[in-house]
Design an enzyme around this catalytic site. Structure first.
Site, PDB file in Angstrom:
ATOM      1  N   GLU A   1     -10.867 -10.752  -5.085  1.00 10.14           N
ATOM      2  CA  GLU A   1      -9.441 -10.638  -4.804  1.00 10.14           C
ATOM      3  C   GLU A   1      -8.922 -11.796  -3.950  1.00 10.14           C
ATOM      4  OE1 GLU A   1      -8.693  -6.907  -2.821  1.00 10.14           O
ATOM      5  OE2 GLU A   1     -10.517  -7.038  -1.638  1.00 10.14           O
TER       6      GLU A   1
ATOM      7  N   ASP B   1      -4.344  -8.314  -4.396  1.00 10.29           N
ATOM      8  CA  ASP B   1      -4.587  -9.383  -3.435  1.00 10.29           C
ATOM      9  C   ASP B   1      -4.803 -10.723  -4.125  1.00 10.29           C
ATOM     10  OD1 ASP B   1      -4.336  -8.373  -0.788  1.00 10.29           O
ATOM     11  OD2 ASP B   1      -6.053  -7.098  -1.192  1.00 10.29           O
TER      12      ASP B   1
ATOM     13  N   HIS C   1       0.816  -1.215   0.000  1.00 13.72           N
ATOM     14  CA  HIS C   1       0.000   0.000   0.000  1.00 13.72           C
ATOM     15  C   HIS C   1       0.851   1.266   0.000  1.00 13.72           C
ATOM     16  CE1 HIS C   1      -3.055  -3.002   1.032  1.00 13.72           C
ATOM     17  NE2 HIS C   1      -3.724  -2.274   0.162  1.00 13.72           N
TER      18      HIS C   1
ATOM     19  N   CYS D   1      -9.199  -3.602 -11.138  1.00 12.85           N
ATOM     20  CA  CYS D   1      -8.746  -2.387 -10.457  1.00 12.85           C
ATOM     21  C   CYS D   1      -7.428  -2.536  -9.685  1.00 12.85           C
ATOM     22  CB  CYS D   1      -9.829  -1.859  -9.512  1.00 12.85           C
ATOM     23  SG  CYS D   1     -10.100  -2.909  -8.087  1.00 12.85           S
TER      24      CYS D   1
END
Ligand code: PEP
Ligand code: MG
Length: 583
Positions: free
Chosen positions: A436, A460, A192, A507
């Site tokens: 995910e 993920d 992240h 995404c």
């Protein structure tokens, strides 16, 4: 000059002074003093050494009592250094002759020792000694500093951060005017912090491995976030070369504007939709500026940045309203419910208890379903805001059918509450789920009956399919979006959405990688959501392709057996399709 290779995560280059943050987040100090202050600084150092030595003696005693003399001896060695006359003489000499502060002198002398030890080779016992030296330094610095201060707050001059690691909340709070770039010893491509570096447009390299212990904070460094390089104390030809790259970078900074208003459409006229991923409401302006058609993923957990308590319903609502106002009430905005946990703000959660495997633990929607007041608060705010724009709601990390049904049940209850309270809200909000987790992809055919849309989160999906921590540089070579197992799961999802006629977006970071666009188009994906900075490039690639070519590429790629074969194949295709754009 020293050169280190890491993982490029946010493009661009920067040159500047290093600000070093070690594993404890401690800043390696750089401060000069006036010649009149030298005796005072020397006194400070003597006092700090005396206290540190006394403390170490106590630690030595208590460890010896508890674990035996053998362990206590480690601290005896620390004391030897703290009381060593030549060490103290070196410190005094630096303060006197180079007029540096006590903190800077300690840092420089100890880091020189560390460097010497490390240059003696990869002997494990020497590495341990180096770690001991760093420990001693920490103790002295703590004595000199008094209470610890946040090293990232109130930066006066622009810096390049070199850190052991940066948490997502630390990265989120970086001021891009003051932090030109960063490089970290740890981290992976889709961690992240890496995603945030892109959002903040700060060049960044992660996973460079051990480097900072041998630095003293006086270095000038270059971070090349495009090539994944960290250069310490560059020589002058290198500086000149990078200055010219910088000028070029500034010159081309707005080159993408030419694609902004063009339609995302292939050469043979197939319409593709391009959306943006955002983390903060402030990023919303980038959505239209970069030519996206709306927000495909709003990661709301970043509302927790810099907070010590949960956001209220009103705070959620105001954040969503500001995105709607900025992006426009006629453009889709997909608000994802909180994906807290794992590496995202776990310590801020009131109910947080440390977990052995946080990525497999109480993360995301699992956390929300166990903490219903937090979940309900957010759902209420989304439903209220949805009255004012084309808002859709998406649930992250769904791994079973039961979970999505539970989410829908809570949503129905929240609607009921709002209705009874007479508060206006959107009654038929479109809902979707992220795909995910491999189980969700495998069950896509069933999940598709429950929702209006899917969004594949490849970050993920890759992590969980290949059992590869997305934040761990040591397994970064295994983290591959083109692994046949991942593509197989994406194919399952594409088939399910075709059968059930629901919408599908992709995404994860994969959707902003130009190399993967032909493959994904060929697999039938027509909606992409990527970091705003990537939108113009992705659009440009889409406009250069035609669907039959991409289908051929996908067909061949899906027959290959390894991620490496598929990536090489895509690279070869890329060179053929875009010979002018090979970088
Ligand atoms: C993903 O996992 O691909 C995703 C988009 O979600 P996040 O990166 O926020 O986990
Ligand atoms: Mg995710």
């Amino acid at each position: 000059m020293e050169l280190y290779r890491g993982i490029p995560v946010s493009p661009g280059v920067a040159i500047g002074p290093a600000l070093i943050l070690d594993a404890a987040g401690m800043r390696i100090p750089q401060r000069r003093i006036t010649p009149q202050m030298t005796e005072e600084e020397i006194l400070r150092i003597h006092q700090a050494l005396a206290v540190a030595s006394a403390q170490t003696r106590e630690t030595q005693q208590s460890i010896s009592d508890r674990l035996g003399k053998h362990y206590g001896a480690i601290f005896a060695a620390h004391r030897l250094l703290l009381e060593d006359t030549s060490f103290i003489a070196e410190l005094e000499s630096l303060i006197r002759h180079e007029t540096v502060s006590a903190e800077t002198a300690v840092s420089r002398v100890i880091r020189d020792y560390v460097k010497t030890l490390e240059s003696l080779g990869s002997d494990q016992s020497l590495a341990l000694r180096a770690a001991d030296l760093v420990d001693v330094e920490k103790r002295i610095q703590q004595e000199l500093h008094g209470e610890t201060i946040d090293p990232l707050k109130n930066l006066e001059d622009p810096v390049i951060i070199l850190a052991n690691d940066l948490s997502p909340s630390e990265t989120a709070s970086l001021d891009s005017k003051k932090v030109f770039a960063f490089a970290t010893e740890h981290g992976g491509k889709t961690s992240h912090s890496a995603i945030l570096a892109n959002a903040l447009q700060i060049p960044a390299v992660v996973g460079i491995g051990p480097v900072i212990n041998s630095l003293n904070g006086s270095e000038i460094v270059i971070v090349d976030g495009t090539q994944g390089l960290l250069i310490i104390n560059p020589d002058s030809p290198t500086i000149q070369r990078y200055r010219s790259i910088l000028r070029e970078q500034q010159h081309h900074a707005y080159r993408w504007i030419e694609h902004r208003d063009l339609l995302a459409q292939t050469r043979d006229g197939v319409r593709v939709e391009l959306f943006a991923n955002i983390e903060f409401p402030q990023e919303s302006s980038q959505v239209t500026i970069r030519g996206a058609e709306g927000v495909g993923l709003y990661r709301t957990e970043f509302l927790y940045v810099g907070r010590t308590c949960d956001p209220t319903e009103e705070e959620h609502y105001q954040a969503y309203m500001s995105v709607i106002r900025e992006v426009g009430n006629d453009r889709p905005i997909v608000i994802r419910t909180l994906d807290l946990g794992a590496d995202k703000f776990p310590h801020m959660l009131r109910t947080y208890t440390p977990e052995k495997n946080p990525a497999l633990g109480l993360r995301s929607v699992r956390f929300c379903l166990r903490n219903l007041p937090i979940f309900r608060t957010q759902l209420r705010a989304i439903l209220r805001a949805a009255l004012h724009g084309k808002v859709q709601m998406m649930f992250p990390m769904i791994s079973t059918l039961l979970e999505i049904r539970q989410c829908k049940m809570i949503l129905a209850e929240v609607c009921e509450d709002l209705h009874e309270e007479g508060i206006p809200f959107k009654k038929d909000i479109r809902i979707g789920t992220m795909i995910e987790v491999p189980s969700a992809a495998i069950m896509a055919d069933h999940l598709a009956r429950e929702v209006d849309f899917f969004s594949i989160g490849t970050n993920d999906l890759v992590q969980y399919t290949l059992a590869t921590d997305r934040t761990n540089e040591m397994v970064a070579n295994l983290f591959s979006a083109t692994d046949p197992s991942v593509l197989y799961l994406i194919e399952l999802v594409v088939q399910a959405v075709k059968k059930h006629q629901i919408e599908l977006t992709i995404c994860g970071e994969m959707s902003g990688e130009p190399l993967y666009i032909p493959l994904l188009l060929g697999m039938g994906i027509r909606r992409f959501s990527a970091t705003p900075a990537k939108i113009p490039e992705v659009k440009k690639i889409i406009r250069l392709l035609d669907i039959p070519t991409t289908e051929q590429i996908a067909q061949t790629a899906l027959r290959l057996e390894t991620a490496r074969d598929i990536t090489s194949f895509l690279n070869r295709q890329w060179r053929q399709l875009f010979p002018d754009q090979v970088d």
